[in-house]
Each structure stands twice: as structure tokens, then as C-alpha cells.
Design a protein around this motif. Structure first.
Motif, short mmCIF file in Angstrom:
data_model
loop_
_atom_site.label_atom_id
_atom_site.label_comp_id
_atom_site.label_asym_id
_atom_site.label_seq_id
_atom_site.Cartn_x
_atom_site.Cartn_y
_atom_site.Cartn_z
N ARG A 318 0.81 -1.22 0.00
CA ARG A 318 0.00 0.00 0.00
C ARG A 318 0.85 1.27 0.00
O ARG A 318 0.33 2.37 0.16
N GLY A 319 2.15 1.12 -0.17
CA GLY A 319 3.02 2.28 -0.23
C GLY A 319 3.18 2.99 1.11
O GLY A 319 3.61 4.14 1.16
N ASP A 500 -3.57 -2.96 -5.65
CA ASP A 500 -2.19 -2.49 -5.84
C ASP A 500 -2.21 -1.40 -6.92
O ASP A 500 -2.14 -1.68 -8.11
N VAL A 501 -2.32 -0.15 -6.49
CA VAL A 501 -2.50 0.98 -7.41
C VAL A 501 -1.28 1.15 -8.30
O VAL A 501 -1.39 1.39 -9.52
N LEU A 502 -0.09 1.06 -7.72
CA LEU A 502 1.14 1.25 -8.50
C LEU A 502 1.24 0.22 -9.61
O LEU A 502 1.46 0.58 -10.79
N MET A 503 1.07 -1.05 -9.27
CA MET A 503 1.17 -2.09 -10.29
C MET A 503 0.06 -1.94 -11.34
O MET A 503 0.29 -2.13 -12.53
N HIS A 504 -1.14 -1.59 -10.87
CA HIS A 504 -2.26 -1.44 -11.80
C HIS A 504 -1.96 -0.35 -12.83
O HIS A 504 -2.20 -0.52 -14.04
N GLN A 534 -5.18 6.33 -12.19
CA GLN A 534 -4.67 5.52 -11.08
C GLN A 534 -3.46 6.20 -10.44
O GLN A 534 -3.33 6.25 -9.21
N HIS A 535 -2.60 6.76 -11.28
CA HIS A 535 -1.39 7.40 -10.78
C HIS A 535 -1.72 8.57 -9.85
O HIS A 535 -1.00 8.82 -8.87
#
Length: 603
Positions: A318-319, A500-504, A534-535
């Protein structure tokens, strides 16, 4: 006067039938006390004050008296001790209001003590109250006592409610839910919720939002003191709640249960699956680190270490790197007190992983090196394999790809012998990335295929997503867009599923490039914009790859706009990428954006 209640009630109503009364009833315990006293005259009004909510009473209006806000509490304190005296110590005045929890009784007692001790400063009283164990004792003057007021409310509770209230004082977090209470009480969530709601009605508990509760600070101190008077009961409750957080961390971890060979195995009754456990941890928000600190303060070194390890994967995904590091630092300070010898190398491996995700490659390499030495000294093959995989990842990220291969090869062999499918999949993914970076495409695809097989055996969607996305990247570089699209779509679905927002975002923009490669420019544009959306949910303060990812997405979007003949839009994307605050720190992405801008000028 009649002795019978019904006759008394009839006489009262007859006497008041012609009157307009304002009747004030104070310290009411129940609705039954009130009903015989309601006056019969039209236009009469009854004001009822009590410690309980009296949900069974029909009323026109209910008012809940909350603690005073800081400004109001400060005004009350200034009135009691004198404006000049309070204003000489503004910070101490605010802190005293906070320590009194905004309760008027507490503020009046604190003010009275200052009135009778003119030599005391407000800061001196604040220091005396800083220790939770002393705070309630300081809030006593003559026959008035905050604790006595709390005790009166407590004494009016039924035995089951009293036990519930005592137990809540042992919660490691300020807020809690029925599941937390159920674990400490050893009952069902439904029964725990009924107890919590009854304590809300008794005005001893706040409901901050549906399903979430908290005790006021002073009330929590009182509840904890009551709990500590029954040490056997308190010990069981404390262990149960620590076990609940440990179970949640291990169940939601991408490593799976096999990734935690020591300590209690997760109980399956509390959570339906990894997603349910993750959602429960999400609700705890920023208080999870406090659980590790709470365990350490109780002398539960093993639980502090186990929970910190279990939460590390959750935090990293989750960063939430700062929280992860803080939890691990707390646990490492007590790791020598733990009976579980695996924890010393395990926590260092977790620190190394956190550093790698934050781009602190040298620090990560140092943690993995320490973990490797410790694990070999203790013949802990699993942590040895984790350390080797970590060293391989550190070498790859520092530009020493060839040096990573021996570490990763040994890590994968160890993981396979141990049947640690998550670790085998991770090692193979990093090894595949090494081959990919060296353009050994067949070797890379073989590694990613083996990684997917291990990941599917483990069953955790994030690792399956990672392996699929990495394999898709090889097909993309080879111009095999159809194969890349299939794998990217699968990776995107899984990344979205696990949150997983970053991977998405990464997978979406690369899927957009695959669509571009097949000539589907409108689909590619839409995917790049989805990736940007997403970013935007990522925080540049916590995610070190935030600027780099945005540059990558905008470069790909710019190329798609350019291919579609939208030169102005393409130019805007390249310029935006170059104008990002951290653009100079990413020379590869910067060079691509400059090249794209030059192509636009040549059009």
C-alpha cells in the motif's frame, strides 16, 4: 397521600392537568423512572438529564453533551484560574485541556487545584498529569473526583457490561470494532456488538462511525485500571487481541501461510479470506504501528516481532513505507528478547525489502547482508533464501545485473527445496528481470513461466499479476502484441483486485502500448488515461517512483497521440513529463520525452 404507585400517578396527573409545567429530572437511570412523572397539562415540558441514552423513551429531541472543544475548554480554564495566569502559558493551557479530555468536571478540578496552589505553574500540573497512571489521581479535589464519577457510571452496569468495559481499556488502538472486542471477550462479534452498543447507551463509549468505537482518553485510563485489577482476565484478553492482529497480517500477506514457519498459525475463524483480513486492517488505518509498540511495551517481544513481520508486506503493497519502517524498528529494538530466533534475520529481510521499494538500494543491500550472515549462523535456510533473493534484487536495481544471477539462482533452488512457492516465484521474477534487461528473452520467459506456476500454486493474486505482467513485457519488446495483451489484461485484473494501485497503473499503460502496437490507437489512449487516473491516487511523498511512472505514462500517451496525428496533444504530454519536479532524476525517461518532443517539432 396514597402509597400505591398507580394511585400516586393518578393523583399527580390530576393535580397537574390545569398547569403548564417545566419539569427538570436529573440523573435519570431509566425510562421507568420518568413515565409516572410526566405532567398531564397541555403545553408542559420535561427536561431529562442522565448518564444513559434512554433509547426506550419517546422524546421530541435528544442532545448528547460531548466534551468541550479546545477553545471552549481553554475559556473555562481561563475563567477558573484567571486570564492573566493562563495566558502566560498558552501551550500548557492547551495541553491541560487535552489531558482533561475536554471534560468540564476534569477542567474544574484541575482549575481548583491551581487556585489552591498559587505556586504551581500550569506546566507543572501538566507534567504531573503526563503519566496515564497518575492522571486520574491528579484530577481529584476534596470530595470531587473524575474517577468517582466514572465509577458511578460503571457501578450502574450489568456484570457482562462491566467486563466488556474493563476489557476495552486493554485495546492496543484508540478505535476498535466488534471483532476486536469479540476476540478479547472470547465471544461472537454479534454479542460483542450488543455489549458495545449498550456501553454507548451508557455514555461510556463513543461511536465514531458505523462499526467503529472509541473511549475518551480519561475513560480509557479508568477502564485499563479496572482491567489490571483482574490480571488473569486481562492477560487472556491481551494475548487474544495481539493474536487477532497477527492473524490478520499473516492471512492478508502475499506470502501466504507458508511464508511464516514460526509462531502461531492463523486461525481461520476470524476472517473469511485474505481480502477480508486486509479490509479489517484498512479500517484500523494509522494505528497499526501502535499495536507493535503496545506488544513491545507489554514485554511481548515475540508478538511485537511477529506482527511487525506480518504487517510488512501489507504496508509495502500500500506504499505505507514509513509505517512499515517504524513498526520494524520497534520490533528490532526488542528482537534479542524474543524466543523465536528466526525473527532476527526475518526482520532484517523485511527492512531490506522496504528499502528496495523506497529506492534505498545500498541500505537494502546492507540489511540483506546482515540477514544472510545471521540466517547461515542459525542454519535458517528459509531466511537465507530470502536474503539471497533480496541481494539479487539490490544488485539488479543498482545496475549490477550479472552479479545478481548467482544470488537469485541459489535463492530459487533453496525456495523450491523448502516448498516456499511465493519466494520461488519472487526469485524467478527477479531472475527473469535480469535476463530481460540483458535481452535474453527466452531465458526471461522461462523464468516468468516458472514463476507463474509457483504463484498459482501459492494462490496469491498479486504475485500471479507480477509474473504475468513481467512476461507480457518480454512479449511487448518482441513485438508479440497479442500475447502481451492477454497477459497484461490478466495482470491488470489481478492488480485491481488486490488494490495495488502502483502495479495497476504500470500494467494499464503497458497494455496501452500493446494496443498501440496493434494499431488500436483509441483503445491505447483510453488505457493511458486510465493509468494516469490511477497514478493520481499515489502520494509523491511516500511513493519514490511516482514521478518516474508519470513520465513513463505521459511519454507513452504522447507517442499514441502523435501516431494518431494529434501533434499538439502529444507535445503537451512530452512537455508535462519534462516539467515534473523530479524529471532530472530519471535520465532514461527524460531522454525519451525529449526525443518525442523533437519528433513533434519535425512533424
Amino acid at each position: 397521600m396514597p402509597d400505591d404507585l398507580d394511585e400516586l400517578t393518578a393523583a399527580w396527573r390530576a393535580a397537574t392537568s390545569s398547569l403548564r409545567l417545566l419539569l427538570v429530572l436529573d440523573d435519570v437511570l431509566s425510562a421507568q423512572q420518568i413515565r409516572p412523572l410526566v405532567p398531564a397539562g397541555p403545553g408542559s415540558m420535561v427536561l431529562v438529564a442522565g448518564r444513559r441514552q434512554l433509547a426506550g423513551l419517546d422524546t421530541d429531541r435528544r442532545v448528547t453533551l460531548e466534551p468541550l472543544e479546545t477553545g471552549d475548554g481553554r475559556s473555562l480554564l481561563r475563567h477558573i484560574v484567571g486570564e492573566e495566569r493562563a495566558d502566560r502559558e498558552p501551550e500548557a493551557t492547551r495541553e491541560l485541556v487535552r489531558l482533561c479530555d475536554g471534560l468540564p468536571l476534569a477542567l474544574r478540578i484541575a482549575g481548583a487545584r491551581l487556585q489552591t496552589r498559587p505556586a504551581w505553574t500550569l506546566a507543572y500540573l501538566v507534567d504531573r498529569m503526563a503519566d496515564d497512571e497518575r492522571r486520574l489521581g491528579e484530577l481529584s479535589a476534596g470530595d470531587r473526583s473524575v474517577e468517582a464519577a466514572f465509577r458511578l457510571s460503571y457501578d450502574q452496569l450489568a456484570p457482562a457490561q462491566q467486563r466488556g468495559f474493563r476489557t476495552l481499556g486493554l485495546s492496543p488502538t484508540v478505535e476498535f470494532d466488534p471483532l476486536t472486542s469479540a476476540a478479547m471477550l472470547g465471544c461472537s462479534s454479534r454479542d460483542a456488538e450488543q455489549t458495545l452498543e449498550s456501553l454507548v447507551d451508557a455514555s461510556l463509549l463513543q461511536q465514531t462511525r458505523p462499526g467503529r468505537y472509541r473511549l475518551h482518553d480519561l475513560v480509557r485510563v479508568h477502564a485499563r485500571r479496572l482491567a489490571e485489577a483482574a490480571p488473569a482476565e486481562a492477560g487472556v484478553a491481551r494475548t487474544a487481541v495481539l493474536r487477532l492482529y497477527l492473524d490478520a497480517g499473516r492471512i492478508t500477506s502475499d506470502w501466504g501461510q507458508g511464508g511464516f514457519p514460526t509462531g502461531p498459525q492463523p486461525a481461520t475463524a476470524s476472517f473469511a479470506d485474505w481480502k477480508d483480513a486486509g479490509g479489517w486492517l484498512d479500517a484500523a488505518s494509522g494505528e497499526l504501528v501502535d499495536v507493535v509498540g503496545h506488544a513491545a511495551a507489554l514485554g511481548e517481544a515475540d508478538y511485537a516481532c511477529w506482527i511487525a513481520e506480518a504487517l510488512s508486506d501489507y504496508f509495502v503493497r500500500r506504499g505505507r513505507y514509513h509505517e512499515c519502517r517504524t513498526a520494524l524498528e520497534i520490533a528490532l529494538a526488542h528482537v534479542d528478547e524474543a524466543t523465536d530466533r528466526r525473527m532476527a534475520p526475518a526482520l532484517r529481510n523485511c527492512m531490506g525489502i522496504t528499502d528496495i521499494y523506497q529506492g534505498r538500494i545500498l541500505q537494502g543491500h546492507a540489511w540483506f547482508t546482515e540477514a544472510l550472515h545471521l540466517s547461515r549462523d542459525r542454519a535458517d535456510r528459509r531466511e537465507e533464501a530470502r536474503a539471497l533473493a533480496g541481494l539479487g534484487a539490490a544488485d539488479l536495481n543498482s545496475g549490477r545485473a550479472e552479479r545478481a544471477i548467482p544470488h537469485l539462482t541459489e535463492a530459487v533452488e533453496l525456495a523450491q527445496r523448502l516448498d516456499d512457492h511465493w519466494l520461488a516465484a519472487m526469485g524467478l521474477c527477479v531472475l527473469g528481470a535480469v535476463h530481460h534487461s540483458q535481452r535474453r528473452y527466452e531465458e526471461a520467459l522461462a523464468c516468468f513461466a516458472a514463476a507463474r506456476a509457483h504463484a498459482e500454486t501459492n494462490g496469491r493474486p498479486r504475485m500471479i499479476s507480477m509474473a504475468s505482467g513481467n512476461a507480457a513485457g518480454v512479449h511487448l519488446d518482441l513485438g508479440q502484441y497479442a500475447e502481451a495483451k492477454i497477459l497484461y489484461r490478466r495482470a491488470a485484473d489481478l492488480a485491481q483486485r488486490v488494490g495495488d494501485v502502483l502495479m495497476h497503473a504500470i500494467v494499464l499503460t503497458r497494455l496501452g502500448t500493446a494496443e498501440h502496437g496493434e494499431g488500436n490507437l483509441s483503445a491505447a489512449t483510453a488505457l493511458h488515461h486510465q493509468a494516469l487516473s490511477q497514478h493520481r491516487t499515489l502520494s509523491p511523498l511516500t511513493e519514490p517512483n511516482c514521478d518516474r511512472l508519470e513520465m513513463d505514462i505521459r511519454y507513452r500517451l504522447g507517442r499514441t497521440y502523435s501516431a494518431a496525428g494529434h501533434v499538439a496533444e502529444a507535445r503537451e504530454q512530452f512537455r508535462t513529463a519534462l516539467a515534473l519536479p523530479g524529471a532530472d532524476e530519471h535520465p532514461e525517461e527524460r531522454a525519451l520525452a525529449i526525443a518525442g518532443l523533437k519528433e513533434c517539432k519535425d512533424c
